[in-house]
Design a protein around this motif. Structure first.
Motif: not given
Lengths: 848, 117
Positions: A819-823, A829-836, A838-848
């Motif tokens: 379960i990963q989100f991007v802004a 919003r849920p991260a797409t497969k590609a975003e998961k 290549s975490a470098g491109k997307a901005i991962p949102v910190e989990l609470v």
């Protein structure tokens, strides 16, 4: 000869039911001809079969089968009050008394019959009447208003109909019959006797074996009827219904061949002795028989049309079997009811306490049905008629066909019928027609009905039609089983009944008593929903929890990544600023995505399963309740702001919406249920697109039912108008509970209603008129649901046992790393497969 | 997301039998792998099954939240996302030949549940 140079001229004398049917058939055939109708009556064709309904409020207009406008549209020239005075057969011209002349190529005599009045002295007095035309009804009605007692002379089918008319006109009614029994043509003595008992129980006195000698002045009443046996009967009105005589005067006068005892002789083409003249209906004599029913008359009309337009057709007699309700008493007669065929054998069943009598007549070999008599219960009529008409071989023990509770009745298999077997006699639909309709794409009883018209007349063949359609579909590999799944051989409605009547509270018990295997994702949630509708236990109670879909198990809506969304209840869409702030506050701290729903609520997305209890603890503490957005249950009651604020509102729609939502919240049903309440006719709440729609009027509320949006939108139907608050709630209670009880699994109210036999009108009769006598039960059931409501989230957060389910892992406090989100637009919003990946491109949102 | 990196299989003491839910599933994290564990009671007999928690069609770790049942003679779980059925014995998807999930040996010893992977 060049016929095409001018149209065929067809003249029809008589515009009764049969004459009209002929016109209708001829017009439908689109045959190039000019049609003239000469009617002796002052009005065009009307329904004589339902004449007695005139006394229960139907008007002459209601009974009309056509009108001048219709005939005009069809290009048919219709002349009323047209008495024919001459038929010049040589020159082919008809002349009326008024002097009109009508040339014909083909002439149709559809002159019908007249009532037979026995030659009894005194039969021509003022209040001695007959029962045939609307004018007769007017006379009966006028006479009845000055009478207390009425006597019908004649205990046949028509006589009993006439007696019903007198009874409905409020008279103390008697039937006098010459024969020793009622309906002597159609019934055997035993059947006649039982019918007499039943009719007398309804308040109509029956006097059999009475030969009337004269009608003279009475003492307590207007007249006294003196009988041959020395007895007498006083009455104010005498109605003769002792049979009919063919109206064959024209035929006799102008030299057509008629029968010894009347009737215009016709051949199998319905032609008279003059090649250019046909006779059809009750004036015609075929094989020395007059047919006094409308169905054979229609068959003659069709035959005549077929011969005129050149498609050929034959009338070869007509089955006079009949099934009807006389004053509410079910009566059926098939074929050789009297067992007169040499060697015929009979089976009889007589249930005196319940007033049911059945006789089955079979041939000497016990192979074929020859006839039957049914009194008090005609449920076997259709099956027996099929056996008789189509010469279907009887099963081993023919008596099983009429015996009750002798186990499963040998159901008449659709396959036993040949393609030519008539299924619907009202519309002359054969089995072959039905099979053809299925071959051309019909795949339900409804489709076949609209395509062939089968079962849309009297409806008596509906069960058989369904049988055939099911069987044919099955042959084509279409699944028609009503069984909900492989574990239960029952429909949802049947399961509901089993659970309620059998007081079943757990799935294990249900499975053990009525099912097999372990159950599955079809039957388990269905059973869970039924348990909730009937008993309303806590949905996550240990015995129910494994039955629920994941949404119900975790009291949230699962999203594509396995997280849940949270929708607290906001009854009527009314929410305080404090509650709005709380929602915002919670969403912010748990980093949830927020969106406004279509049902005037707020949806919080992206909660992991283990976060749900903590989030709900805060929401419950702040006064929120669960919104059941995850359940097949009442969702929301949307409202406009109503008369409180709006310049146009006429009622307080918000209060009504809140009250309704609070009453029905927690009600689990076969599918989701949505409401809306509009404060005026501008309909800002879009109530007509909801399962239950309420629209304010000056006087109260209009109730709409069974609408929906979604994949197949359907406008709700107006159900009742100007209701007060209490009646509105009462009707909604009944509609919803009836739905919960009888709908199929995952069937919205719209589809449910469309599948109810009788549709909206039927639903109205059940809910408003209590035609099934179940309204008290439905209301009590709804009251139970309302009384036992609990907020499932409140119960859950107070139960340590239930909270154990809200763990991602039984052995770890880790979270689901998938379960990963991007802004996006300042929210998650849920991260797409590609975003998961290549975490470098997307901005991962910190989990609470 | 998961990556199977263990080189040698071994039995893991996962949880107590009390943690299991009859005719339903729970999930355990074993050596970084999400394993769905089901306890199924049929004809008076209780069997425990362990399969991967990863739904290969819905692409989420959700299988333990599916409804357990039988289809003909197979004991299955229905994915809560798109309702495909997975055979708990073999891990095969009944609706799609190209989809399946890993299955793991599981045993109950006294009050503990052990999974081998």
């Amino acid at each position: 000869m060049n016929f095409s140079s001018r149209q065929q001229r067809i003249v029809i004398i008589g515009n009764g039911m049969v004459g009209h049917h002929f016109v209708e058939q001829l017009v439908n055939s689109e045959y190039n001809c000019h049609i003239t109708v000469l009617s002796g009556e002052s009005r065009l064709a009307y329904d004589r079969v339902y004449l007695s309904s005139y006394f229960s409020g139907k008007t002459a207009e209601d009974l009309a089968l056509t009108d001048e406008k219709t005939y005009q549209d069809w290009g048919v020239k219709a002349v009323t009050n047209a008495w024919v005075s001459n038929i010049d057969r040589e020159n082919q011209v008809v002349t009326t008394k008024a002097g009109g002349t009508y040339e014909y190529d083909t002439l149709i005599l559809a002159t019908g019959s007249y009532p037979f009045v026995p030659p009894i002295p005194g039969n021509d007095q003022e209040h001695c009447l007959v029962y045939r035309t609307i004018e007769d009804l007017e006379a009966i009605s006028a006479s009845a208003s000055q009478s207390k007692v009425g006597v019908v002379v004649g205990g046949g089918l028509l006589g009993l109909e006439a007696a019903n008319a007198l009874k409905q006109a409020g008279l103390d009614t008697h039937v006098v019959e010459f024969a020793p029994q009622l309906m002597a043509v159609q019934l055997d003595p035993m059947g006649g006797e039982l019918l007499k008992d039943k009719i007398e129980a309804l308040g109509v006195q029956v006097h059999t074996q009475k030969a009337t000698e004269c009608i003279e002045a009475g003492e307590s009443c207007r007249y006294r009827m003196k009988f041959a046996d020395g007895t007498h009967l006083e009455t104010d009105l005498v109605l003769f219904s002792a049979g009919i005589r063919p109206s064959d005067q024209l035929a006799k006068e102008f030299g057509l061949v008629t029968g010894e005892r009347g009737g215009i002789v016709i051949d199998n083409q319905c032609r008279t002795s003059d090649h250019n003249i046909y006779a059809i209906g009750e004036c015609a004599l075929w094989d020395k028989k007059i047919y006094g029913l409308v169905a054979p008359g229609y068959a003659m009309a069709r035959t005549a049309v077929a011969n005129i337009i050149g498609t050929e057709g034959e009338f070869t007699g007509f089955d006079m079997s009949t099934k009807l309700k006389l004053m509410g008493v079910e009566v059926g007669s098939i074929g050789d009811a009297h067992a007169r065929t040499p060697g015929a054998l009979s089976y009889t069943y007589h249930n005196q306490p319940e007033g049911v009598y059945k006789k089955l007549v079979v041939d000497a070999n016990k192979a074929l049905v020859l006839g039957a008599v049914l009194i008090g219960d005609t449920s076997d009529y259709d099956t027996l008629l099929q056996y008789a008409l189509n010469s279907i071989a009887l099963p081993e023990s023919p008596e099983a066909l009429i015996l009750p509770s002798a186990g499963e009745k040998p159901l008449l298999g659709a396959d036993a019928l040949g393609d030519t077997a008539t299924i619907c006699s009202c519309h002359n639909v054969s089995k072959g027609d039905i099979v053809g309709a299925i071959d051309s794409g019909c795949c339900s009883v409804g489709d076949v009905k609209s395509c062939t018209k089968a079962a849309t007349g009297c409806g008596g063949c509906a069960a058989l039609l369904k049988n055939i359609v099911d069987s044919e579909l099955e042959k084509r590999g279409v699944e028609v089983s009503k069984a909900i799944c492989e574990h239960f051989d029952y429909s949802r409605q049947e399961l509901y009944h089993l659970i309620q009547v059998g007081q079943i509270h757990t799935f294990e018990e249900l499975l053990e008593k009525h099912g097999k295997g372990l159950g599955c994702d079809i039957c388990k949630p269905a059973a869970g929903s039924i348990f909730a509708s009937v008993w309303n236990d806590y949905i996550l109670a240990k015995q129910h929890q494994p039955l629920q879909d994941t949404n119900d198990t975790y009291l949230g809506n699962m999203q594509k990544d396995g997280t849940y969304s949270i929708v607290p209840r906001v009854a009527g869409g009314e929410i305080t600023p404090d509650k709005l702030i709380l929602l915002g506050d919670v969403a912010k701290r748990y980093n949830l995505y927020t969106k406004i729903t279509g049902g005037q609520r707020i949806d919080l997305f992206g909660a992991r399963v283990e976060q749900l209890p903590a989030i709900w603890e805060e929401l419950v503490a702040g006064g929120f309740e669960t919104g059941h957005a995850y359940a097949k249950a009442l969702r929301t009651v949307k409202s406009c702001v109503g008369s409180t604020w709006c310049r146009y509102g006429v009622q307080d729609s918000v209060t009504m919406a809140i009250d309704l939502e609070n009453r029905y919240k927690g009600l689990r049903a076969p599918h989701k249920i949505k409401f809306a309440v509009s404060g005026c006719t501008r309909e800002c709440a879009e109530a007509q697109g909801k399962d239950i729609g309420v629209i304010a009027t000056e006087k109260g509320w209009n109730l709409y039912v069974c609408g929906n949006g979604g994949m197949k939108p359907r406008h709700a139907d107006l159900f009742a108008t100007d209701l007060d608050d209490a009646t509105l709630v009462k009707y909604i209670d009944r509609v919803l509970m009836f739905y919960a009880k009888t709908a199929d699994r995952l069937q919205r109210t719209s589809v449910w209603m469309e599948n109810l036999e009788g549709g909206l009108e039927y639903l109205k009769s059940v809910v408003i008129e209590d035609s099934l006598g179940i309204c008290a039960e439905l209301e009590a059931q709804m009251q139970h649901i309302t009384d036992t409501y609990q907020c499932e989230w409140k119960t859950t957060i107070e139960s340590p046992e239930a909270l154990k389910r809200f763990r991602q892992f039984v052995n770890s406090n880790e979270t689901d790393s998938n379960i990963q989100f991007v802004a996006e637009r300042d929210q998650i919003r849920p991260a797409t497969k590609a975003e998961k990946f290549s975490a470098g491109k997307a901005i991962p949102v910190e989990l609470v | 997301m998961q990556a199977q990196t263990s080189l040698s299989v071994q039995w893991h003491d996962v949880c107590s039998v009390d943690d299991l839910v009859t005719n339903s599933g729970v999930c355990a994290l074993i050596a970084g792998i999400q394993v769905a564990i089901f306890s199924v009671q049929l004809d008076g007999e209780t069997n425990v099954y362990a399969i991967s928690n990863w739904d290969p069609i819905g692409e989420a770790n959700v299988l333990y939240r599916g409804i357990v049942g039988t289809l003909t003679d197979k004991i299955v779980v229905a994915s809560p996302l798109y309702k495909e059925h997975y055979d708990l014995d073999t891990g095969k998807c009944l609706e799609r030949e190209d989809a399946s999930v890993s299955t793991y040996p599981v045993r109950v010893d006294k009050d503990r549940v052990f999974v081998e992977l």
